[in-house]
Scaffold this active site. Structure first.
Site, PDB file in Angstrom:
ATOM      1  N   CYS A  89       0.868  -1.174   0.000  1.00 43.76           N
ATOM      2  CA  CYS A  89       0.000   0.000   0.000  1.00 43.76           C
ATOM      3  C   CYS A  89       0.908   1.228   0.000  1.00 43.76           C
ATOM      4  O   CYS A  89       1.892   1.262   0.749  1.00 43.76           O
ATOM      5  CB  CYS A  89      -0.874  -0.018   1.255  1.00 43.76           C
ATOM      6  SG  CYS A  89      -1.941   1.430   1.412  1.00 43.76           S
ATOM      7  N   LEU A  90       0.594   2.218  -0.826  1.00 42.55           N
ATOM      8  CA  LEU A  90       1.451   3.412  -0.899  1.00 42.55           C
ATOM      9  C   LEU A  90       1.457   4.188   0.418  1.00 42.55           C
ATOM     10  O   LEU A  90       2.350   4.999   0.642  1.00 42.55           O
ATOM     11  CB  LEU A  90       1.019   4.319  -2.057  1.00 42.55           C
ATOM     12  CG  LEU A  90       1.304   3.770  -3.467  1.00 42.55           C
ATOM     13  CD1 LEU A  90       0.772   4.719  -4.532  1.00 42.55           C
ATOM     14  CD2 LEU A  90       2.791   3.524  -3.677  1.00 42.55           C
TER      15      LEU A  90
HETATM   16 NI    NI Z   1      -3.595   1.112   0.001  1.00 36.70          NI
END
Ligand code: NI
Length: 170
Positions: free
Chosen positions: A94-95
């Site tokens: 996830c960023l």
């Molecule tokens: Ni994410």
């Protein structure tokens, strides 16, 4: 268009339940443009609006970019229509969690209904990586994060590394 600063866990905006989009205007178009550009700039497979600090129900996904054939999906006000009973465990990142990758079990297939940037309804069935990315990004709209799918032990290890990262940055 602009690459926007990413919100990193534990930023409280990531825990908000996002509000539906009601105006399909220039402001939404700008938001979707920025989401797309920010996702590509950070080499993510998807990005949800709260991750750039805007708690509304909009997200982008592109799981085909790595094959050199980008296919940007803009998803507004998505609703889950169906998920397959078959599940698959796959590595997920996830960023908002730099350098964290964990195995998460998700349905193999998902069908969703959503609106496009002009407010027109469309429906999509995705499988594999696409289903995973769509479900991950839709979770973001509920203030849910991929670590919520992990065991308590794994989650606490991720939380610890994120606190360390936060201290290093401040
Ligand atoms: Ni994410």
């Amino acid at each position: 268009m602009a690459v926007r600063k990413l919100r990193i866990h534990p930023d409280p905006v990531l825990r908000e339940r996002c509000t539906p989009v009601t105006s399909f205007d220039q402001e939404l178009h700008q938001l979707l443009d920025d989401l797309g550009e920010s996702m590509y700039a950070h080499k993510g497979l998807g990005l949800a609006a709260p991750q750039i600090g805007v708690p509304v129900r909009a997200l982008v996904v592109d799981v085909d970019q790595r094959e050199g054939a980008p296919r940007l999906l803009e998803v507004v006000n998505p609703e889950l229509v169906a998920t397959s009973p078959e599940t698959v465990v796959g590595e997920e990142g996830c960023l908002s969690f730099p350098d964290e990758f964990e195995k998460v079990k998700r349905p193999l297939r998902v069908t969703l209904r959503a609106l496009d940037r002009h407010g027109q309804p469309w429906e999509l069935t995705g499988e594999g990586m696409l289903a995973r990315a769509l479900l991950h990004e839709m979770d973001h709209l509920e203030g849910k994060l991929f670590i919520d799918h992990l065991s308590r032990l794994k989650r606490s290890l991720v939380e610890r590394r994120m606190r360390k990262l936060q201290r290093a940055a401040s």
